[in-house]
Design a protein around this motif. Structure first.
Motif, PDB file in Angstrom:
ATOM      1  N   VAL A   1       1.841   2.777   5.536  1.00  0.00           N
ATOM      2  CA  VAL A   1       1.091   2.775   6.711  1.00  0.00           C
ATOM      3  C   VAL A   1       1.252   1.737   7.656  1.00  0.00           C
ATOM      4  O   VAL A   1       1.590   0.532   7.602  1.00  0.00           O
ATOM      5  CB  VAL A   1      -0.264   2.728   6.252  1.00  0.00           C
TER       6      VAL A   1
ATOM      7  N   MET B   1     -10.382   2.433   6.937  1.00  0.00           N
ATOM      8  CA  MET B   1      -9.653   1.574   6.702  1.00  0.00           C
ATOM      9  C   MET B   1     -10.388   0.341   5.989  1.00  0.00           C
ATOM     10  O   MET B   1     -11.247  -0.016   6.502  1.00  0.00           O
ATOM     11  CB  MET B   1      -8.830   0.935   7.952  1.00  0.00           C
TER      12      MET B   1
ATOM     13  N   VAL C   1       0.940  -1.195   0.097  1.00  0.00           N
ATOM     14  CA  VAL C   1       0.004  -0.006   0.217  1.00  0.00           C
ATOM     15  C   VAL C   1       0.972   1.180   0.030  1.00  0.00           C
ATOM     16  O   VAL C   1       1.869   1.238   0.963  1.00  0.00           O
ATOM     17  CB  VAL C   1      -1.053  -0.096   1.226  1.00  0.00           C
TER      18      VAL C   1
ATOM     19  N   TYR D   1      -4.365   5.919   0.667  1.00  0.00           N
ATOM     20  CA  TYR D   1      -3.068   5.053   0.324  1.00  0.00           C
ATOM     21  C   TYR D   1      -3.921   3.972  -0.504  1.00  0.00           C
ATOM     22  O   TYR D   1      -4.972   3.351  -0.011  1.00  0.00           O
ATOM     23  CB  TYR D   1      -2.527   4.612   1.564  1.00  0.00           C
ATOM     24  N   HIS D   2      -3.189   3.522  -1.369  1.00  0.00           N
ATOM     25  CA  HIS D   2      -3.883   2.121  -2.082  1.00  0.00           C
ATOM     26  C   HIS D   2      -2.883   1.426  -2.687  1.00  0.00           C
ATOM     27  O   HIS D   2      -1.602   1.703  -2.576  1.00  0.00           O
ATOM     28  CB  HIS D   2      -4.970   2.760  -2.923  1.00  0.00           C
TER      29      HIS D   2
ATOM     30  N   GLY E   1       0.373   7.030   8.841  1.00  0.00           N
ATOM     31  CA  GLY E   1       0.920   6.925   7.139  1.00  0.00           C
ATOM     32  C   GLY E   1       1.851   7.987   7.126  1.00  0.00           C
ATOM     33  O   GLY E   1       1.863   9.029   7.476  1.00  0.00           O
TER      34      GLY E   1
ATOM     35  N   VAL F   1      -7.343   4.642   3.691  1.00  0.00           N
ATOM     36  CA  VAL F   1      -6.709   3.536   3.194  1.00  0.00           C
ATOM     37  C   VAL F   1      -7.324   2.058   2.699  1.00  0.00           C
ATOM     38  O   VAL F   1      -8.097   1.741   3.251  1.00  0.00           O
ATOM     39  CB  VAL F   1      -5.585   3.022   4.481  1.00  0.00           C
TER      40      VAL F   1
END
Length: 236
Positions: A177, A87, A34, A135-136, A172, A116
């Motif tokens: 993260v 999340m 991620v 975030y991915h 993160g 995320v």
């Protein structure tokens, strides 16, 4: 999480936090595969609010499900608390999108701390331009209907091979993260601040030509004495 802990975590790298967690026997707290869409944003710090996807089943997940005002994806986005990180457990599958720029924008306007997913986002260029940590795994063009079915809100999930419980503390940075168990957040943050001060001293010494032997870690008495003097001089 108290305000002091939140402020401390905003200054600490995920790498240092992972080391502090490792000292307590926690080896698997960094979410795998991620990455930040915008690595230049300040640290993301918040408590976990979760959304869980399962494999979609065609008879239960046609496009008409989005007409349901209680659709879990929409509800999670619209109810994510201020200061929380949404999340998302997307089964480490980025072939279908966890969300797109409109839903991420809604999270931002609600005052969430970030989002995320271990899957992917649609509209990733637009999300990357938002002043909001996201975030991915990688970009996703299809809708989430093709593979994912949103099911549960604010339950324990797995995200990038890490167990995430509601209320866990999420940090993160430009690398990724880390998940900190809620009951450890205060002590881990305080210790990581001290670790960061010493690492700053070491970095300065190494860049001036000093050997790492006896310095990192501080196994020589001279290293400890030099650090004490450096810290006093720097006011840290």
């Amino acid at each position: 999480m108290n305000s002091v802990t939140r402020q401390q975590l905003a200054t600490i790298s995920t790498a240092t936090l992972c080391t502090a967690l490792f000292k307590r026997g926690l080896r698997n707290q960094f979410i795998q595969d991620v990455r930040p869409l915008n690595a230049d944003l300040p640290n993301m710090v918040g408590v976990a609010y979760t959304l869980r996807y399962i494999p979609a089943r065609e008879d239960l997940n046609p496009i008409t499900v989005f007409q349901d005002r209680q659709h879990p994806q929409r509800v999670a986005v619209d109810q994510c608390p201020e200061g929380a990180v949404l999340m998302i457990d997307s089964r480490k599958d980025a072939r279908a999108a966890s969300a797109g720029s409109i839903l991420v924008s809604r999270l931002m306007k609600r005052g969430a701390a970030g989002v995320v997913t271990d899957g992917g986002f649609r509209d990733s260029p637009e999300i990357a331009r938002l002043p909001f940590p996201a975030y991915h795994n990688r970009p996703s063009a299809p809708t989430n209907l093709t593979l994912h079915q949103a099911l549960d809100i604010n339950v324990p999930i797995g995200c990038g091979d890490v167990a995430v419980f509601p209320g866990d503390v999420i940090v993160g940075d430009g690398e990724g993260v880390v998940v900190i168990p809620a009951h450890l957040a205060d002590v881990v943050a305080a210790e990581a601040v001290e670790m960061t001060v010493y690492e700053d001293f070491v970095t300065e010494a190494v860049l001036s030509g000093r050997s790492i032997i006896g310095l990192y870690p501080a196994t020589d008495e001279k290293s400890r004495a030099d650090f004490a003097a450096w810290r006093q001089a720097k006011g840290r």
